[in-house]
Design a protein around this motif. Structure first.
Motif, short mmCIF file in Angstrom:
data_model
loop_
_atom_site.label_atom_id
_atom_site.label_comp_id
_atom_site.label_asym_id
_atom_site.label_seq_id
_atom_site.Cartn_x
_atom_site.Cartn_y
_atom_site.Cartn_z
N SER A 139 75.46 12.41 63.69
CA SER A 139 74.57 11.93 64.73
C SER A 139 74.89 12.62 66.04
N ALA A 140 73.99 12.51 66.99
CA ALA A 140 74.17 13.18 68.28
C ALA A 140 73.56 12.35 69.40
N LEU A 141 74.20 12.39 70.56
CA LEU A 141 73.67 11.79 71.77
C LEU A 141 73.36 12.91 72.75
N LEU A 142 72.11 12.99 73.18
CA LEU A 142 71.68 14.00 74.13
C LEU A 142 71.43 13.35 75.49
N VAL A 143 72.04 13.90 76.54
CA VAL A 143 71.82 13.44 77.90
C VAL A 143 71.25 14.60 78.70
N ILE A 144 70.01 14.47 79.17
CA ILE A 144 69.40 15.46 80.04
C ILE A 144 69.74 15.06 81.47
N ARG A 145 70.60 15.82 82.12
CA ARG A 145 71.07 15.45 83.46
C ARG A 145 69.97 15.68 84.50
N GLU A 146 70.00 14.88 85.55
CA GLU A 146 69.07 15.03 86.66
C GLU A 146 69.80 15.63 87.85
N ALA A 147 69.39 16.81 88.27
CA ALA A 147 70.00 17.43 89.45
C ALA A 147 69.43 16.83 90.72
N ASP A 148 68.16 16.43 90.68
CA ASP A 148 67.48 15.83 91.84
C ASP A 148 66.75 14.58 91.38
N SER A 173 64.01 12.58 64.00
CA SER A 173 64.85 11.39 64.03
C SER A 173 65.12 10.88 65.44
N CYS A 174 64.53 11.52 66.45
CA CYS A 174 64.77 11.12 67.85
C CYS A 174 64.38 9.66 68.07
N ARG A 175 65.23 8.93 68.77
CA ARG A 175 64.96 7.51 69.03
C ARG A 175 65.75 7.08 70.27
N GLY A 176 65.42 5.92 70.79
CA GLY A 176 66.18 5.34 71.89
C GLY A 176 66.04 6.09 73.20
N LEU A 177 64.90 6.69 73.46
CA LEU A 177 64.71 7.43 74.70
C LEU A 177 64.69 6.46 75.88
N ARG A 178 65.52 6.73 76.87
CA ARG A 178 65.56 5.90 78.07
C ARG A 178 66.10 6.73 79.23
N ARG A 179 65.70 6.31 80.43
CA ARG A 179 66.19 6.99 81.63
C ARG A 179 67.08 6.02 82.40
N LEU A 180 68.29 6.49 82.73
CA LEU A 180 69.23 5.70 83.51
C LEU A 180 69.44 6.37 84.86
N PRO A 181 69.22 5.65 85.95
CA PRO A 181 69.42 6.24 87.28
C PRO A 181 70.84 6.78 87.44
N GLY A 182 70.93 8.00 87.93
CA GLY A 182 72.23 8.64 88.11
C GLY A 182 72.71 9.39 86.90
N ASP A 183 72.15 9.06 85.72
CA ASP A 183 72.52 9.74 84.47
C ASP A 183 71.51 10.81 84.10
N GLY A 184 70.27 10.36 83.94
CA GLY A 184 69.22 11.21 83.40
C GLY A 184 68.61 10.55 82.18
N LEU A 185 68.10 11.35 81.29
CA LEU A 185 67.47 10.85 80.07
C LEU A 185 68.48 10.82 78.93
#
Length: 387
Positions: free
Chosen positions: A15-24, A62-74
């Motif tokens: 399994s894998a956890l992907l975090v798309i970081r937010e620069a702005d 299989s992508c699931r659980g998409l959410r955006r967390l402030p300060g983290d990203g997607l």
């Protein structure tokens, strides 16, 4: 705009956890595209894309659980189409030292030669630190090893969990006279029942004054695996960045001990006997993939710092162990440290006190580099150590 991504892959669970970081702060919708070998983020008229390393294949469906967390990203979880190749997690020192071969010893910090052309006749593992206490439980008669000592003879190399013992009789180059920096400590006898005071004498590198080990007896020297690099005499020596070397050695110790002794909790002690860190090994099958993205700035931390970023290409890949830890300096977490010290399921790791502080700094930087939501777990701090 996306500021790069962090992909944490677990080989065991595929399994894998992907975090798309937010620069702005997001000012427009972000379109994320995940392919088997590629991650792409589009938004604000720009596109950030990175190809995954060879051997890493995702299952986009299989992508699931998409959410955006402030300060983290997607955040996005997914399965692997096929797991990456297994990491080689053997304990490098034990596997590399062979009898009847000549070796050179180098100070890891500065590269100065410590011992020239040393040939081992025997390379033997030592029992665990508390082996004598276990003998008391196993034997129905007095401990037969109570008066014996495990000191190497001429040409021997005894390997412990975090150190190795050498007989100093055939040293062709000796570090700076250790008598200039001695400390009074405590020594535990082999029976584990008597504590007697003795002088623990530090062995110091002549060039950089780093502590390399200590003299155990008049003819035995203990070198710590975090302070000395051993290479075959006929080979070439190339220095390794201190942070990278320390992480690798500690991570390999954790993996080796967890496999051999089925223990996952460790106390990190200094040569002064104090506990500096409590470590809980969470998993050792992690593959980390990190991309900074073109919008990287110094305000965005990376998982292992600049020295671990690849010299070519925007994507870095590392085998790593994931740990939970608690610092114990300045009496922090004293009650928990006392409980762990008295727990037979917790294994002690001893390093020079300065090295313990270095390791604590590395763990702290790793924690800071993670997205805020991933930095803590059950009151422990989370960090990765690169293999």
């Amino acid at each position: 705009m996306a500021g790069g991504f962090l992909l944490e892959i677990r080989r065991g669970t595929q399994s894998a956890l992907l975090v798309i970081r937010e620069a702005d702060a997001p000012s427009s919708p972000l379109d994320v595209s995940v392919a088997a070998d590629r991650v792409e983020a589009r938004g604000g008229g720009s596109c950030q894309a990175a190809a995954l390393p060879a051997g890493v294949s995702l299952a986009p469906s299989s992508c699931r659980g998409l959410r955006r967390l402030p300060g983290d990203g997607l955040h996005l979880r997914m399965r692997l189409r096929r797991p990456p190749p297994s990491a080689d997690l053997v304990f490098a020192l034990r596997e590399s030292l062979k009898p009847q071969k000549n070796y050179m010893f180098y100070c890891q910090s500065c590269g100065d030669v410590i011992v020239k052309d040393w040939k081992f006749h025997r390379v033997l593992p030592l029992p665990s630190e508390n082996w004598s206490a276990l003998v008391e439980e196993w034997c129905c008669h007095p401990n037969p090893f109570a008066r014996s000592t495990l000191h190497p003879q001429h040409g021997d190399c005894f390997l412990g969990d975090t150190f190795f013992l050498l007989n100093s009789g055939n040293e062709s180059h000796v570090p700076e006279s250790p008598m200039c920096c001695s400390e009074t400590g405590h020594h535990t006898s082999q029976s584990g029942s008597n504590l007697k005071s003795k002088e623990n004498t530090r062995v110091i590198c002549k060039r950089c004054k780093t502590m390399l080990g200590e003299t155990v007896s008049s003819d035995t020297i203990k070198y710590y695996v975090t302070e000395v690099i051993i290479r075959p005499s006929e080979g070439s020596f190339s220095p390794t960045p201190r942070s990278q070397f320390l992480q690798s050695m500690v991570a390999q110790c954790l993996v080796e001990l967890s496999s051999a002794k089925t223990t996952f909790r460790f106390t990190v002690k200094g040569d002064n006997g104090k506990i500096y860190i409590l470590i809980w090994l969470l998993n050792s099958d992690t593959l980390l993939v990190e991309s900074l993205g073109s919008s990287f700035s110094h305000s965005v931390f990376t998982l292992f710092g600049d020295i671990f970023m690849p010299s070519s290409g925007p994507v870095g890949t590392w085998n790593a162990v994931k740990v939970l830890y608690q610092p114990c300096i300045k009496s922090r977490n004293k009650d928990l440290a006392d409980a762990w010290e008295n727990d037979i399921g917790v294994h002690p790791l001893k390093f020079p006190s300065e090295t313990c502080l270095e390791l604590l700094l590395i763990l702290g930087l790793s924690t800071t580099s993670l997205p805020p939501s991933l930095r803590c777990m059950n009151s422990f701090q989370v960090a990765f150590l690169k293999m």
